[in-house]
Motif scaffolding. Sequence first.
Motif, short mmCIF file in Angstrom:
data_model
loop_
_atom_site.label_atom_id
_atom_site.label_comp_id
_atom_site.label_asym_id
_atom_site.label_seq_id
_atom_site.Cartn_x
_atom_site.Cartn_y
_atom_site.Cartn_z
N VAL A 78 1.71 -3.05 -4.01
CA VAL A 78 1.23 -3.80 -2.84
C VAL A 78 1.08 -2.89 -1.63
N LEU A 79 0.02 -3.16 -0.85
CA LEU A 79 -0.13 -2.52 0.45
C LEU A 79 -0.64 -3.57 1.44
N THR A 80 -0.44 -3.29 2.73
CA THR A 80 -0.80 -4.28 3.75
C THR A 80 -2.25 -4.08 4.23
N THR A 138 -5.53 7.36 -5.69
CA THR A 138 -6.45 7.73 -6.77
C THR A 138 -7.70 8.38 -6.20
N GLY A 139 -7.99 8.12 -4.94
CA GLY A 139 -9.11 8.78 -4.29
C GLY A 139 -10.46 8.12 -4.50
N VAL A 140 -10.45 6.89 -5.03
CA VAL A 140 -11.73 6.19 -5.24
C VAL A 140 -12.28 5.75 -3.87
N SER A 163 -11.81 -1.77 -5.36
CA SER A 163 -11.16 -0.47 -5.23
C SER A 163 -12.11 0.52 -4.54
N GLY A 164 -11.56 1.26 -3.60
CA GLY A 164 -12.36 2.23 -2.85
C GLY A 164 -12.66 1.77 -1.44
N LEU A 165 -12.41 0.47 -1.18
CA LEU A 165 -12.73 -0.04 0.16
C LEU A 165 -11.74 0.47 1.21
N SER A 166 -10.49 0.76 0.79
CA SER A 166 -9.52 1.18 1.80
C SER A 166 -9.84 2.59 2.30
N ILE A 167 -10.04 3.52 1.38
CA ILE A 167 -10.38 4.89 1.80
C ILE A 167 -11.80 4.90 2.39
N GLY A 168 -12.68 4.08 1.81
CA GLY A 168 -14.03 3.98 2.36
C GLY A 168 -13.98 3.57 3.82
C1 LIG Z 1 -0.97 5.05 -5.64
C2 LIG Z 1 -2.06 4.62 -4.68
C3 LIG Z 1 -3.37 4.62 -5.12
C4 LIG Z 1 -4.39 4.22 -4.24
N1 LIG Z 1 -5.68 4.34 -4.65
C5 LIG Z 1 -6.68 4.03 -3.79
C6 LIG Z 1 -8.02 4.28 -4.15
O1 LIG Z 1 -8.32 4.82 -5.21
N2 LIG Z 1 -8.99 3.91 -3.25
C7 LIG Z 1 -8.70 3.33 -2.04
O2 LIG Z 1 -9.63 3.01 -1.29
N3 LIG Z 1 -7.43 3.13 -1.67
C8 LIG Z 1 -6.41 3.49 -2.49
N4 LIG Z 1 -5.12 3.34 -2.08
C9 LIG Z 1 -4.87 2.87 -0.72
C10 LIG Z 1 -5.25 3.98 0.26
O3 LIG Z 1 -4.81 5.22 -0.24
C11 LIG Z 1 -4.71 3.80 1.66
O4 LIG Z 1 -4.82 2.45 2.07
C12 LIG Z 1 -5.51 4.67 2.65
O5 LIG Z 1 -5.61 5.97 2.11
C13 LIG Z 1 -4.84 4.70 4.00
O6 LIG Z 1 -5.41 5.71 4.79
P1 LIG Z 1 -4.90 5.92 6.29
O7 LIG Z 1 -5.63 7.08 6.83
O8 LIG Z 1 -4.93 4.65 7.02
O9 LIG Z 1 -3.34 6.27 6.12
P2 LIG Z 1 -2.64 7.57 5.55
O10 LIG Z 1 -3.52 8.33 4.63
O11 LIG Z 1 -1.32 7.15 5.03
O12 LIG Z 1 -2.42 8.47 6.83
C14 LIG Z 1 -1.49 8.14 7.84
C15 LIG Z 1 -0.86 9.42 8.35
O13 LIG Z 1 -0.16 9.14 9.56
C16 LIG Z 1 1.07 9.84 9.55
N5 LIG Z 1 1.97 9.15 10.50
C17 LIG Z 1 2.51 7.92 10.38
N6 LIG Z 1 3.25 7.63 11.45
C18 LIG Z 1 3.17 8.69 12.30
C19 LIG Z 1 3.72 8.98 13.58
N7 LIG Z 1 4.51 8.10 14.21
N8 LIG Z 1 3.46 10.19 14.14
C20 LIG Z 1 2.66 11.09 13.50
N9 LIG Z 1 2.11 10.86 12.29
C21 LIG Z 1 2.35 9.67 11.70
C22 LIG Z 1 1.50 9.76 8.10
O14 LIG Z 1 2.48 10.72 7.80
C23 LIG Z 1 0.17 9.98 7.38
O15 LIG Z 1 -0.09 11.36 7.16
C24 LIG Z 1 -4.08 3.76 -2.93
C25 LIG Z 1 -2.75 3.77 -2.50
C26 LIG Z 1 -1.75 4.23 -3.35
C27 LIG Z 1 -0.34 4.32 -2.86
#
Ligand SMILES: Cc1cc2nc3c(=O)[nH]c(=O)nc-3n(C[C@H](O)[C@H](O)[C@H](O)COP(=O)(O)OP(=O)(O)OC[C@H]3O[C@@H](n4cnc5c(N)ncnc54)[C@H](O)[C@@H]3O)c2cc1C
Length: 505
Positions: free
Chosen positions: A423-425, A70-72, A467-472
Amino acid sequence: MTTPASRTDTAPIRPLSAAAVARWDREHDVVVVGHGGAGASAAIEAARGGADTVVLERMTLGGGTTASSTGVIYFGGGTRIQRACGFGDSVEEMQKFVRLAAGTDADEEKVRLFCEGSVEHFEWISALGVEFKETFVAEKTTHPFEDDCLFYSGNELAYPFASQAVPAPRGHKPARPGEAGGFLMQCLLRATAEAGATVVNDCHVERLIQDTEGRVVGAVVHHEGAPLHVRAHRGVILCAGGFIMNAPMVTEHAPHLHACRYKLGTPGDDGAGIRMGMGAGGHVINMHEGLILNAYYPPASHLMGVLVDAQGERFINEDAYLGRTSDAMLTRADGRAWLIVDDTMIGPTQAGHRMAAVEGSFEDLERALGMPDGALVQTLETYNRFAARAEDPAFHKASAYLRPLTPPCAALDCTTSNSIYGVLTLGGLAVRATGEVMTAGGKVVPGLYAAGRTAAGLPLEGRTYASGLSIGDATFFGRLAGRSAAAMPRRLTLLASKPTCTEVP
Ligand SMILES: Cc1cc2nc3c(=O)[nH]c(=O)nc-3n(C[C@H](O)[C@H](O)[C@H](O)COP(=O)(O)OP(=O)(O)OC[C@H]3O[C@@H](n4cnc5c(N)ncnc54)[C@H](O)[C@@H]3O)c2cc1C
């Protein structure tokens, strides 16, 4: 049905010895694994810090789970939007709240840095072209459905948080209707290139490369049908997402999360980043924790409903954030919960809940739901008696949501078997605020960093989450990891065919 954990899918991925590398196919200062929210933020800062930076992304285009979100983003302490909407927030009050929201084992330094740096981080993201509208949505919601920005995204107004930190709305959604994660990532991907980082897509990172001193010096990747050895002179930053898509890993670390059938992730969330870090000596923490979401609101009127378990008893204040109520529905109510509402409250929920029963009296509803004799009737009569006085001595729901229920009533089916639990971890590599990966003994694994869901970052509990803490967390601490790696001294590494190892400051 879950399959038994297989060690092949859950075990640490052992690094390749640098001494076994005959030739480096690519050489960079900083190697970022994964081009989602954390990876892009790390790469931008590393490149801006003068480091020759490469991002290796396994998909054809970066974005990851951040793009499907959602991008929050959780910002506060007095952002431009908060001020424009008339909310006075302070770093101190944000810090009090974020400490609670991060969970019982909150890392004090991460909380402090996140809050002190929040206004600057908001401006940093805005400067990448991420627009935020100066509008506030007052009604309780999961996120603004149009292009509005500010809302109360967590437990700020709910018991017990409201009495421990002055509430302020801190959920900021970028100015796009509906889900805004795609727009957010478009801006971050563009900024990665503009910062001068090289991006290699369709590039699957398979294992790390470590020298005899334990320093991580590169990665083995699979690109265009061949293995390549990529050297990192200053550091490797793992930003490869979490492990919700790795069923055996979930079985091993957080089996209760299998009850939630809707995995909030993309195929990249297969735990490989965490396992590579473990193989290099990194310690994992918090692996049993997840964020669980069963969206029975909006409509906000549902907060006036009454959540009950299979014994017909309440177990949580219904006006808490979904991460908290859903965790209670799963753990306290054993995945068997119903939201009782009357005609003045009912409406379609975000998660499309079905009605388990609609009856003209509390007695009939109790019978239809198969609850013990008199249990639901007593719960609802007691609730009504206090709600009429705008009181909730049992669970302290805010008075705005206290109104007696009048039959006919409906029971919305919030059971794990009949409704959507996302669910997410939240567990991953133990990291310092700088992103440096830690060993079990509290030492740093030299040359190795992690951010986003690959790390056990700022949010550690779904029960307290906003909400927003994960992307934050992913973007803020991704930036810190990028800066930390870029600031490391450049190193040369011993190769199979080379006799010496030289360090260049
Ligand atoms: C529907 C939905 C709504 C959500 N809404 C929100 C929200 O509004 N606000 C919020 O804070 N959180 C939200 N979340 C959770 C949040 O989006 C994620 O927890 C967060 O964006 C994770 O960011 P990240 O950079 O850790 O991982 P990601 O953004 O998933 O980036 C990881 C990247 O690593 C790449 N990758 C993985 N393994 C490898 C490898 N072996 N080699 C090379 N590349 C690899 C993947 O392809 C990916 O591009 C939501 C999640 C979902 C599914």
